[in-house]
Scaffold this active site. Structure first.
Site, short mmCIF file in Angstrom:
data_model
loop_
_atom_site.label_atom_id
_atom_site.label_comp_id
_atom_site.label_asym_id
_atom_site.label_seq_id
_atom_site.Cartn_x
_atom_site.Cartn_y
_atom_site.Cartn_z
N LYS A 170 11.95 5.01 3.66
CA LYS A 170 12.41 4.13 2.59
C LYS A 170 11.73 2.78 2.79
O LYS A 170 11.44 2.39 3.91
CB LYS A 170 13.93 3.98 2.60
CG LYS A 170 14.48 3.26 3.83
CD LYS A 170 15.96 3.02 3.71
CE LYS A 170 16.54 2.39 4.97
NZ LYS A 170 16.58 0.92 4.93
N HIS B 209 6.95 7.27 17.66
CA HIS B 209 5.61 6.92 17.19
C HIS B 209 4.78 6.30 18.31
O HIS B 209 3.60 6.61 18.48
CB HIS B 209 5.68 5.95 16.01
CG HIS B 209 5.70 6.65 14.69
ND1 HIS B 209 6.81 7.29 14.23
CD2 HIS B 209 4.73 6.81 13.75
CE1 HIS B 209 6.53 7.82 13.04
NE2 HIS B 209 5.28 7.55 12.73
#
Lengths: 184, 288
Positions: free
Chosen positions: A103, A38
């Site tokens: 999650k 990222h």
């Protein structure tokens, strides 16, 4: 609980019908990216450079696989905690990212950005990595091989099981689910 | 002393330790223990949420696939936490104990296709590529045996752990409040249903170590001390009332068990450490 089968890249019609709590089977190509990837993707965007894959309508899976045993397409690959990517997500949404699988909870800022960019956050079952790896039919490193398990993997998945957590209407399955079963 | 003061020393080559650690790392990561499988099977019967039941079903199926194919049940194969209880009548030969443990981790994580998750330095963050160093806790005990316990510990659940120095006057109510708050704040992040390791008493680091060691106890086994066992059961009820459920998507199974270890402490202190394990309650041990 409504159940849908979706194919990537996701279309606006797909996004519109999804509500928190829906069970979805994802099919087609998705890309893995964790913290380190990222950072690199956002650096490219900041510099005005091209991303290593076409992100429009795409789904990013927050995951870093274990090594594949010989003869296996990929090693066990379950979701990692999504909140660590919150501060690096908005530039990707601006580039057309439509779905994220991970999650754990997202920040209030991300929940708002999902509404304004019309994108969805899905949860896969954390710790079901062996099961989820069976849903991956093909895998290749698409970018940043030097990051090892944190590289961007392009995965072709079949009926990859997820739940809609945050939809474009501001719903949050974590809040809904817990308030339904809380006996505090 | 028996034998007129003569103590027989047992020699053990550290290669034996290395091989044991290697095998335990692979076993713990690929083969979920019968203790945990049995508790998970019971929980799916009791879970009230349909989504929760589906998730528990996926977790059980996942464990079965990992076991059959000998692949890790979770891609996060963890810190290699290793507890060693070493008999004081042992002479280790052939090298350094901690280096042998690290070599075992290195071999196990490579041979077992386990993910290498350790970075050399918390700030520089360069992967060591072999999951070393292990986190090693050594205790010298009476006897001539070595007990080795491997506890692969995932990062997501470790991040949700917490420690607080309570005031003694806060007592049991304060402990319950701190534990439930910690679990509530963690929400879906540590991959519930979780197992809670609790260290109460001692100093700050003693409490933390007890909390970790509590996660080596077989799941479903209560504390030997009736008062402690009662507090464990009370905490299980309180935590399951939070409604967090499997994966935090709502339900009645938030924790599979609470394991408590207690130790003497200072008149001014009440340390409480909460170490959270995900549902992949991985622990394997061997006595040499």
């Amino acid at each position: 609980m409504p159940e849908y089968t979706l194919y990537t890249p996701l279309k606006d019609d797909d996004i519109t019908k999804l509500k928190a709590g829906d069970r979805v089977n994802i099919n087609g190509t998705i890309f893995t990216a964790r913290d380190a990837a990222h950072k690199k993707l956002v650096e490219l965007i900041d510099k005005g450079e091209e991303l290593p894959f076409d992100i429009r309508g795409q789904v990013i899976y927050y995951a870093g696989p274990a090594p594949a045993k010989p003869g296996y397409v990929i090693g066990p690959v379950g979701p990692t905690t999504s909140g660590r990517m919150d501060s690096l997500t908005v530039p990707l949404l601006e580039k057309g990212l439509k779905g994220m699988i991970g999650k754990g909870t997202r920040s209030d800022e991300i929940k708002k950005e999902l509404m304004s960019h019309r994108a969805v956050y899905f949860a896969a079952v954390g710790g079901a990595a062996a099961l989820l790896s069976r849903k991956v039919k093909k895998a290749r490193v698409a970018a940043y091989p030097e990051l090892g398990p944190e590289a961007v993997f392009e995965l072709e998945v079949k009926d990859f099981p997820v739940f809609v957590v945050n939809d474009i209407y501001g719903n949050d399955l974590y809040q809904q689910g817990v308030s339904e079963y809380s006996r505090e | 002393m028996p034998n007129g003061g003569v103590v027989f020393i047992r020699e053990i080559n550290v290669t034996t330790v290395k091989n044991a650690v290697r095998d335990l790392c692979i076993e713990a990561n690929c083969h979920l223990g019968d203790d945990t499988v049995s508790v998970l099977n019971n929980s799916v019967q009791r879970e009230k949420s349909p989504t929760g039941r589906e998730i528990l079903g996926q977790i059980i199926e996942n464990a079965s696939i990992a076991h059959q194919e000998e692949i890790p049940m979770c891609q996060d194969t963890g810190f290699a936490v290793v507890f060693i209880e070493m008999g004081q009548e042992i002479l280790l030969t052939g090298g350094n104990l901690v280096e042998a443990v690290n070599e075992g981790v290195r071999e196990g994580y490579t041979k077992g296709f386990l993910r290498k998750s350790m970075v050399r330095d918390p700030i520089e963050r360069v992967n060591t590529e072999d999951n070393t160093p292990a986190i090693v806790h050594i205790q010298i005990v009476p006897g001539q045996q070595i007990k080795i316990i491997a506890v692969p510990k995932g990062g997501g659940s470790e991040n949700m752990s917490a420690l607080k120095m309570l005031k003694p006057v806060e007592g049991v109510d304060g402990i319950i409040k701190f534990v439930t708050e910690t679990v509530k704040n963690a929400g879906p992040n540590p991959c519930p249903p979780i197992v809670v390791g609790l260290g109460i008493g001692g100093t700050m680091e003693k409490a933390a170590l007890m909390a970790k060691h509590a996660l080596t106890r077989p799941l479903g086994q209560k504390s030997d001390d009736p008062g402690t066992a009662e507090l464990e059961e009370k905490l299980v009820r309180e935590i399951n009332n939070l409604g967090i459920g499997p994966q935090g998507l709502g339900g009645s199974t938030t924790t599979l068990a609470v394991h408590i270890e207690r130790f003497a402490t200072h008149i001014a202190c009440l340390p409480v450490a909460v170490n959270i394990s995900c549902h992949a309650y991985r622990h394997k041990e061997i006595v040499i």
